[in-house]
Every structure is written in structure tokens, then in C-alpha cells.
Design a protein around this motif. Structure first.
Motif, PDB file in Angstrom:
ATOM      1  N   ALA A  86       0.829  -1.203   0.000  1.00 29.22           N
ATOM      2  CA  ALA A  86       0.000   0.000   0.000  1.00 29.22           C
ATOM      3  C   ALA A  86       0.865   1.254   0.000  1.00 29.22           C
ATOM      4  CB  ALA A  86      -0.931  -0.007   1.208  1.00 29.22           C
ATOM      5  N   GLU A  87       1.957   1.230   0.769  1.00 35.63           N
ATOM      6  CA  GLU A  87       2.857   2.384   0.780  1.00 35.63           C
ATOM      7  C   GLU A  87       3.498   2.576  -0.593  1.00 35.63           C
ATOM      8  OE1 GLU A  87       6.901   4.087   2.945  1.00 35.63           O
ATOM      9  OE2 GLU A  87       5.841   2.389   3.844  1.00 35.63           O
ATOM     10  N   ALA A  88       3.866   1.492  -1.245  1.00 37.68           N
ATOM     11  CA  ALA A  88       4.451   1.593  -2.587  1.00 37.68           C
ATOM     12  C   ALA A  88       3.455   2.227  -3.552  1.00 37.68           C
ATOM     13  CB  ALA A  88       4.881   0.209  -3.071  1.00 37.68           C
ATOM     14  N   PHE A  89       2.181   1.834  -3.434  1.00 35.57           N
ATOM     15  CA  PHE A  89       1.143   2.420  -4.278  1.00 35.57           C
ATOM     16  C   PHE A  89       0.990   3.912  -3.996  1.00 35.57           C
ATOM     17  CE2 PHE A  89      -3.460   3.334  -4.994  1.00 35.57           C
ATOM     18  CZ  PHE A  89      -3.422   3.276  -6.381  1.00 35.57           C
ATOM     19  N   LEU A  90       1.036   4.279  -2.714  1.00 34.72           N
ATOM     20  CA  LEU A  90       0.939   5.680  -2.323  1.00 34.72           C
ATOM     21  C   LEU A  90       2.038   6.511  -2.980  1.00 34.72           C
ATOM     22  CD1 LEU A  90      -0.265   7.917  -0.473  1.00 34.72           C
ATOM     23  CD2 LEU A  90       1.325   7.126   1.293  1.00 34.72           C
ATOM     24  N   LYS A  91       3.229   5.944  -3.069  1.00 34.11           N
ATOM     25  CA  LYS A  91       4.342   6.659  -3.699  1.00 34.11           C
ATOM     26  C   LYS A  91       4.080   6.875  -5.184  1.00 34.11           C
ATOM     27  CE  LYS A  91       7.831   4.996  -0.433  1.00 34.11           C
ATOM     28  NZ  LYS A  91       8.989   4.069  -0.251  1.00 34.11           N
ATOM     29  N   THR A  92       3.485   5.883  -5.838  1.00 32.23           N
ATOM     30  CA  THR A  92       3.247   6.023  -7.284  1.00 32.23           C
ATOM     31  C   THR A  92       2.211   7.101  -7.573  1.00 32.23           C
ATOM     32  OG1 THR A  92       1.472   4.370  -7.458  1.00 32.23           O
ATOM     33  CG2 THR A  92       3.749   3.563  -7.604  1.00 32.23           C
ATOM     34  N   THR A  93       1.264   7.309  -6.661  1.00 28.01           N
ATOM     35  CA  THR A  93       0.229   8.315  -6.879  1.00 28.01           C
ATOM     36  C   THR A  93       0.598   9.661  -6.261  1.00 28.01           C
ATOM     37  OG1 THR A  93      -1.000   7.642  -4.894  1.00 28.01           O
ATOM     38  CG2 THR A  93      -1.587   6.563  -6.980  1.00 28.01           C
ATOM     39  N   LYS A  94       1.786   9.721  -5.629  1.00 18.95           N
ATOM     40  CA  LYS A  94       2.269  10.958  -4.996  1.00 18.95           C
ATOM     41  C   LYS A  94       1.255  11.498  -3.996  1.00 18.95           C
ATOM     42  CE  LYS A  94       5.231  12.326  -8.880  1.00 18.95           C
ATOM     43  NZ  LYS A  94       5.113  11.057  -9.624  1.00 18.95           N
ATOM     44  N   GLY A  95       0.719  10.580  -3.178  1.00 21.61           N
ATOM     45  CA  GLY A  95      -0.274  10.959  -2.184  1.00 21.61           C
ATOM     46  C   GLY A  95       0.300  11.797  -1.066  1.00 21.61           C
ATOM     47  N   ASP A  96      -0.561  12.580  -0.442  1.00 23.32           N
ATOM     48  CA  ASP A  96      -0.199  13.456   0.680  1.00 23.32           C
ATOM     49  C   ASP A  96      -0.628  12.763   1.973  1.00 23.32           C
ATOM     50  OD1 ASP A  96      -0.335  15.376   2.755  1.00 23.32           O
ATOM     51  OD2 ASP A  96      -0.605  17.006   1.330  1.00 23.32           O
ATOM     52  N   PRO A  97       0.304  12.154   2.714  1.00 21.73           N
ATOM     53  CA  PRO A  97      -0.080  11.365   3.891  1.00 21.73           C
ATOM     54  C   PRO A  97      -0.873  12.157   4.926  1.00 21.73           C
ATOM     55  CG  PRO A  97       2.180  10.870   3.280  1.00 21.73           C
ATOM     56  CD  PRO A  97       1.755  12.045   2.448  1.00 21.73           C
ATOM     57  N   GLU A  98      -0.513  13.415   5.164  1.00 19.26           N
ATOM     58  CA  GLU A  98      -1.201  14.191   6.200  1.00 19.26           C
ATOM     59  C   GLU A  98      -2.657  14.442   5.818  1.00 19.26           C
ATOM     60  OE1 GLU A  98      -0.635  18.269   8.861  1.00 19.26           O
ATOM     61  OE2 GLU A  98       1.007  17.520   7.610  1.00 19.26           O
ATOM     62  N   ALA A  99      -2.887  14.785   4.556  1.00 16.61           N
ATOM     63  CA  ALA A  99      -4.263  14.993   4.103  1.00 16.61           C
ATOM     64  C   ALA A  99      -5.047  13.685   4.113  1.00 16.61           C
ATOM     65  CB  ALA A  99      -4.270  15.603   2.704  1.00 16.61           C
ATOM     66  N   LEU A 100      -4.403  12.596   3.701  1.00 14.82           N
ATOM     67  CA  LEU A 100      -5.086  11.306   3.658  1.00 14.82           C
ATOM     68  C   LEU A 100      -5.443  10.816   5.055  1.00 14.82           C
ATOM     69  CD1 LEU A 100      -2.939   9.708   0.838  1.00 14.82           C
ATOM     70  CD2 LEU A 100      -5.363  10.323   0.679  1.00 14.82           C
ATOM     71  N   LEU A 101      -4.617  11.126   6.037  1.00 14.28           N
ATOM     72  CA  LEU A 101      -4.975  10.777   7.417  1.00 14.28           C
ATOM     73  C   LEU A 101      -6.283  11.447   7.825  1.00 14.28           C
ATOM     74  CD1 LEU A 101      -1.598  10.827   9.386  1.00 14.28           C
ATOM     75  CD2 LEU A 101      -3.269   8.962   9.384  1.00 14.28           C
ATOM     76  N   GLN A 102      -6.496  12.676   7.368  1.00 16.38           N
ATOM     77  CA  GLN A 102      -7.735  13.373   7.708  1.00 16.38           C
ATOM     78  C   GLN A 102      -8.951  12.695   7.085  1.00 16.38           C
ATOM     79  OE1 GLN A 102      -7.732  15.707   9.946  1.00 16.38           O
ATOM     80  NE2 GLN A 102      -5.495  15.833  10.033  1.00 16.38           N
ATOM     81  N   VAL A 103      -8.756  12.098   5.898  1.00 16.53           N
ATOM     82  CA  VAL A 103      -9.872  11.413   5.238  1.00 16.53           C
ATOM     83  C   VAL A 103     -10.405  10.268   6.101  1.00 16.53           C
ATOM     84  CG1 VAL A 103     -10.534  10.050   3.212  1.00 16.53           C
ATOM     85  CG2 VAL A 103      -9.098  12.071   2.924  1.00 16.53           C
ATOM     86  N   LEU A 104      -9.519   9.626   6.854  1.00 16.59           N
ATOM     87  CA  LEU A 104      -9.957   8.511   7.694  1.00 16.59           C
ATOM     88  C   LEU A 104     -10.992   8.953   8.720  1.00 16.59           C
ATOM     89  CD1 LEU A 104      -6.524   6.759   8.320  1.00 16.59           C
ATOM     90  CD2 LEU A 104      -8.268   6.167   6.635  1.00 16.59           C
ATOM     91  N   ASN A 105     -10.973  10.224   9.083  1.00 15.20           N
ATOM     92  CA  ASN A 105     -11.913  10.720  10.083  1.00 15.20           C
ATOM     93  C   ASN A 105     -13.320  10.909   9.527  1.00 15.20           C
ATOM     94  OD1 ASN A 105      -9.859  10.884  12.041  1.00 15.20           O
ATOM     95  ND2 ASN A 105      -9.208  12.870  11.277  1.00 15.20           N
ATOM     96  N   VAL A 106     -13.476  10.820   8.194  1.00 13.95           N
ATOM     97  CA  VAL A 106     -14.815  10.998   7.613  1.00 13.95           C
ATOM     98  C   VAL A 106     -15.473   9.652   7.292  1.00 13.95           C
ATOM     99  CG1 VAL A 106     -14.001  13.169   6.618  1.00 13.95           C
ATOM    100  CG2 VAL A 106     -14.227  11.174   5.147  1.00 13.95           C
ATOM    101  N   PHE A 107     -14.781   8.547   7.552  1.00  9.98           N
ATOM    102  CA  PHE A 107     -15.386   7.232   7.320  1.00  9.98           C
ATOM    103  C   PHE A 107     -16.667   7.126   8.150  1.00  9.98           C
ATOM    104  CE2 PHE A 107     -11.748   4.234   5.787  1.00  9.98           C
ATOM    105  CZ  PHE A 107     -11.444   5.124   4.778  1.00  9.98           C
ATOM    106  N   THR A 108     -17.759   6.803   7.489  1.00  6.45           N
ATOM    107  CA  THR A 108     -19.068   6.766   8.144  1.00  6.45           C
ATOM    108  C   THR A 108     -19.730   5.418   7.884  1.00  6.45           C
ATOM    109  OG1 THR A 108     -19.324   9.143   7.781  1.00  6.45           O
ATOM    110  CG2 THR A 108     -21.319   7.900   8.302  1.00  6.45           C
ATOM    111  N   ASN A 109     -20.139   4.739   8.940  1.00 10.18           N
ATOM    112  CA  ASN A 109     -20.848   3.472   8.790  1.00 10.18           C
ATOM    113  C   ASN A 109     -22.218   3.704   8.151  1.00 10.18           C
ATOM    114  OD1 ASN A 109     -18.793   1.996  10.006  1.00 10.18           O
ATOM    115  ND2 ASN A 109     -19.679   2.172  12.047  1.00 10.18           N
ATOM    116  N   THR A 110     -22.623   2.776   7.302  1.00  4.34           N
ATOM    117  CA  THR A 110     -23.951   2.811   6.686  1.00  4.34           C
ATOM    118  C   THR A 110     -24.729   1.598   7.172  1.00  4.34           C
ATOM    119  OG1 THR A 110     -23.099   3.920   4.704  1.00  4.34           O
ATOM    120  CG2 THR A 110     -25.225   2.793   4.512  1.00  4.34           C
TER     121      THR A 110
END
Length: 257
Positions: free
Chosen positions: A167-191
């Protein structure tokens, strides 16, 4: 079929809270909006391996946004930029911005989860595609969020060839922003399951035959009244790069009227 070009023009719109969000589109005809997965972007999920091209060839206008914190969209680090369901609300804002009324809506992994949340919030596409997603990936997100939190907070320390290392290798290929992506985890909502049963439009449940990362796609398909369940070769990270994935999407959507 040759791979799709990845240098499509980028269009932008402003989210309801003022962030600049990107989308690309290909083809002309009936609109279908496709949302990519976590760590990914529109180019990686829909363009690079020819999936959008196959769909567009059937007479569709394929609309592919980059989710907040991904790709060419804004990547704010402020936690206030990530309230509950913000990705779904961004999706609704794009539908409104484009003036779409009769359209289809699909997503992969996080994108699929966002599609379901958009439905909960009132989106009414004519058809839905929920791919790379199982039942527990919609109803019980705590363990999945912690999995990604562990990846993002321990970058460079994962055992080689482990799922976390991949997963980390994939993140490098997409040039993801780890700090911003960590914030996305806080919006996970159960349905809740009753909200999933309320999806009455024709729905494709598409997943790799080895993919159980987000729970059982068989159980998810059984819960949706008008679901078609299709499996393609591969697991969660491999099925979406295979031509069979895009062909399954194009076949299910069929020729646009």
C-alpha cells in the motif's frame, strides 16, 4: 484496445466549503460519474488501464473527479476541512455543478463507499456501481480505518512485500499526501444495512474474485434488491488494473441510448 490517454484537460469546481476540486471527462453521451479509491486518483483507476475508454466507446460521457485530498484536488491539512460525509457532499456538489439529473454513478473501494453515502444523502442516479467493496466495508469501518492509519503513521517501516508495504508503494506512485489522507480517515461513516437495502436501482457489485479486503461482496449483493454480482480475476489491488475489470463495467452499462 489501446490504453486511454492520461493527459485529458483538468476541469475544476469549488466545493461548498470553498476548496478547489478537480475532474476529468472523456466521451459524449449519457453521463456516468466514477469515483476512485483511497490513495488513488481518476487517472490511476479509470484512465491508465483503459476502463474509461471502453465505457466512453459505448456512448457515455465518463466524468471522473479526484476526491478531496487526492490527485489534482485540494489537499487541506486542517481537520475542519473533513467533516462527516464531506466526500459524499463533494460528489453531490459536482453533480449539481454539472446539472446532472439522469446519470449513472459508480465507484471503487473508497469511491464505492462514497457512492453509497451519496445515496444516503439523497443522490438518485438511475444505476449504481459498487466495486471493490463488501458488506462490512460499508457497515463497520473502524478496523479498515485503523489499517490505513497504521500504514500512514509508519511509512518506511513496513516489512517488505507485506500488504502495508504494498500500500505504501502504491501511495508513492500516486504521490499521495499522507497528512491529508490521514484526515480522510476521520470521515469514514458506517452505513446501516437498512440504508443499503433502500438502494432499489439496478446496481452492479463488481469485485476481484480474491478480494475480501472490505468484507463479502456476495453478502453485499444479497442485500440490494436489484443487484448483479460480477467477479473478475485478481484481488483488491490487482483486479482494477486488469482489462476484465473495465470490460465488466462496459458490458454491464451496455450501449447508451
Amino acid at each position: 484496445m489501446a490504453k486511454s490517454p492520461i493527459d485529458l484537460p483538468i476541469d475544476y469546481f469549488e466545493s461548498d466549503d470553498g476548496h478547489r476540486l478537480a475532474w476529468r471527462e472523456m466521451g459524449a453521451g449519457r453521463p456516468v460519474v466514477l469515483l476512485h479509491g483511497f490513495f488513488s486518483n481518476a487517472i490511476t483507476n479509470w484512465l491508465r488501464y483503459g476502463h474509461a475508454e471502453k465505457i466512453a466507446a459505448n456512448g457515455y460521457r465518463v466524468i471522473m473527479p479526484d476526491l478531496r485530498a487526492h490527485g489534482d484536488s485540494a489537499k487541506p491539512h486542517d481537520p475542519d476541512a473533513y467533516p462527516a460525509d464531506i466526500l459524499a457532499r463533494d460528489g453531490l456538489a459536482l453533480v449539481d455543478h454539472l446539472g446532472l439529473s439522469d446519470y449513472d454513478l459508480g465507484g471503487y473501494s473508497l469511491g464505492a463507499r462514497t457512492v453509497v453515502r451519496m445515496h444516503v444523502l439523497g443522490a438518485r442516479p438511475s444505476r449504481m456501481i459498487i466495486s471493490g467493496m463488501g458488506l462490512s466495508g460499508l457497515t463497520s469501518l473502524a478496523s479498515r480505518a485503523e489499517h490505513f492509519r497504521h500504514i500512514l503513521t509508519n511509512l518506511g517501516n513496513h516489512p517488505k512485500h507485506s500488504p502495508e508495504w504494498m500500500a505504501e508503494a502504491f501511495l508513492k506512485t500516486t504521490k499521495g499526501d499522507p497528512e491529508a489522507l490521514l484526515q480522510v480517515l476521520n470521515v469514514f461513516t458506517n452505513t446501516p444495512e437498512e440504508a443499503i437495502r433502500a438502494i432499489t436501482v439496478p446496481t452492479l457489485i463488481l469485485a476481484g474474485e480474491e478480494d475480501q479486503d472490505n468484507g463479502s461482496h456476495e453478502d453485499l449483493a444479497a442485500l440490494i434488491p436489484d443487484a448483479t454480482h460480477v467477479e473478475v480475476p485478481g484481488g483488491h489491488m490487482s483486479c482494477i488494473v486488469k482489462p476484465e475489470f473495465g470490460q465488466a463495467l462496459a458490458d454491464w452499462l451496455g450501449e447508451a441510448e
